[in-house]
Enzyme design. Structure first.
Site, mmCIF file in Angstrom:
data_model
loop_
_atom_site.group_PDB
_atom_site.id
_atom_site.type_symbol
_atom_site.label_atom_id
_atom_site.label_comp_id
_atom_site.label_asym_id
_atom_site.label_seq_id
_atom_site.Cartn_x
_atom_site.Cartn_y
_atom_site.Cartn_z
ATOM 1 N N SER A 249 32.441 71.212 -41.770
ATOM 2 C CA SER A 249 33.826 71.471 -41.368
ATOM 3 C C SER A 249 34.732 70.252 -41.419
ATOM 4 C CB SER A 249 33.866 72.086 -39.965
ATOM 5 O OG SER A 249 33.495 73.446 -40.026
ATOM 6 N N LYS B 178 37.598 70.764 -43.701
ATOM 7 C CA LYS B 178 38.837 71.429 -43.312
ATOM 8 C C LYS B 178 40.047 70.502 -43.463
ATOM 9 C CE LYS B 178 37.157 75.054 -40.199
ATOM 10 N NZ LYS B 178 35.727 74.990 -40.480
ATOM 11 N N SER C 73 37.836 75.081 -35.393
ATOM 12 C CA SER C 73 37.017 75.047 -36.604
ATOM 13 C C SER C 73 36.647 76.456 -37.081
ATOM 14 C CB SER C 73 35.740 74.221 -36.354
ATOM 15 O OG SER C 73 35.224 73.711 -37.555
ATOM 16 N N ARG D 195 27.775 63.916 -31.128
ATOM 17 C CA ARG D 195 28.607 63.374 -32.205
ATOM 18 C C ARG D 195 29.746 62.531 -31.628
ATOM 19 N NH1 ARG D 195 30.080 69.045 -34.917
ATOM 20 N NH2 ARG D 195 30.449 69.397 -32.696
#
Length: 294
Positions: free
Chosen positions: A99, A102, A147, A279
């Site tokens: 993602s 994006k 997302s 993350r």
């Protein structure tokens, strides 16, 4: 901790007739320009991630033990033109962008008129999905924030293969390969991008050095807004390549300060979705250690 200084050659910009300064041209980062310090590894190894439970034929499946987190963080200090990483090899290894794609997908959709602006509403198709926030209408801002994969798959289908390939090449994005299904190649197709390549792309995005209109670039940066306070602003995007083996988690973006910008890109092995918060947690831990954020 002493950071390693990395020399970088800047291309001097020409002066326009009006004497205004043209933004610098950015050369792609190569492996030779990066040095590493492994002390950041502790930010990974102090965390544990649950391995994926493989399907077992036995009546009593074997229990698997948690594993130490493993991955890479890359930072770039724009003022000093210095880069830092804990793992040079992995920093230059390509992975599915998931993602994080994006960001360019939004830019392409805006440039080609597939998306009019940040206010255009994309109706929910009525199909119930596991992620609750996907089961409603969205615009570009909320589509990026949550997302929403189905929304971006629809963008890709309207963009088409030929235009998508041409735009990705013009962006010099990763390996520029869109093999696989048009509406999922960033999740399970042939495209790959490394952490250092993410930094290259993000720097060009920030400095408006991508072949796109200033309007489209402004809207995408607005959609990337993740956090803002009196000390800093973060514009970023997460990613989770769950179809990769092993599954890969991403967080890429930049930190805006009063007098500087720090770009970051991290990826890590995430065997189980429970590890997704790592993350941001690991990246912020390193940003704090380097006194980028308080």
């Amino acid at each position: 901790m002493r950071l390693f200084t990395i020399s970088a050659v800047l291309v001097m910009s020409s002066i326009l007739v009006s004497s205004s300064l043209v933004a610098p041209t950015f050369a792609s980062t190569t492996a030779k320009e990066w040095q590493e310090t492994r002390s950041w590894d502790a930010s990974f190894t102090q965390h544990q991630v649950e391995p994926q439970q493989a399907k077992q034929l036995q009546a009593k499946p074997q229990k698997t033990k948690p594993q130490q987190a493993s991955g890479v963080v890359v930072l770039w200090n724009e003022n000093k033109q210095q880069g830092y990483t804990n793992n040079l090899k992995r920093a230059n290894q390509g992975f599915l962008p998931a993602s994080t794609f994006k960001i360019p997908n939004s830019l392409i959709a805006l440039e080609l008129g597939v998306v009019k602006d940040e206010h255009q509403v994309f109706k929910w198709d009525g199909k119930s999905r596991d992620i609750a926030t996907w089961n409603r209408d969205h615009n570009l801002i909320t589509g990026m924030k949550y997302s929403v994969v189905p929304v971006y798959q629809e963008f890709a289908r309207h963009i088409g293969e030929a235009r998508m390939s041409k735009m990705i090449a013009s962006f010099d994005y990763g390996n520029e390969t869109i093999s696989g299904n048009l509406d999922s190649f960033w999740l399970d197709g042939g495209i790959r991008i490394s952490a250092t390549e993410q930094i290259d792309f993000l720097r060009r995005l920030y400095h408006n050095k991508i072949h796109a209109s200033e309007r489209s670039l402004r809207i995408v940066k607005q959609a990337m807004l993740t956090e803002a306070n009196s000390d800093y602003i973060i514009r970023a995007k997460t990613g989770y390549a769950v179809r990769a083996e092993p599954s890969i988690g991403w967080w890429v973006g930049w930190v805006e300060l009063d007098d500087n910008v720090w770009f970051f890109a991290m990826n890590m092995d995430i065997p189980d979705a429970a590890g997704l918060p790592l993350r941001q947690a690991i990246t912020k831990e390193i940003l704090k250690r380097e006194r980028v954020i308080p």
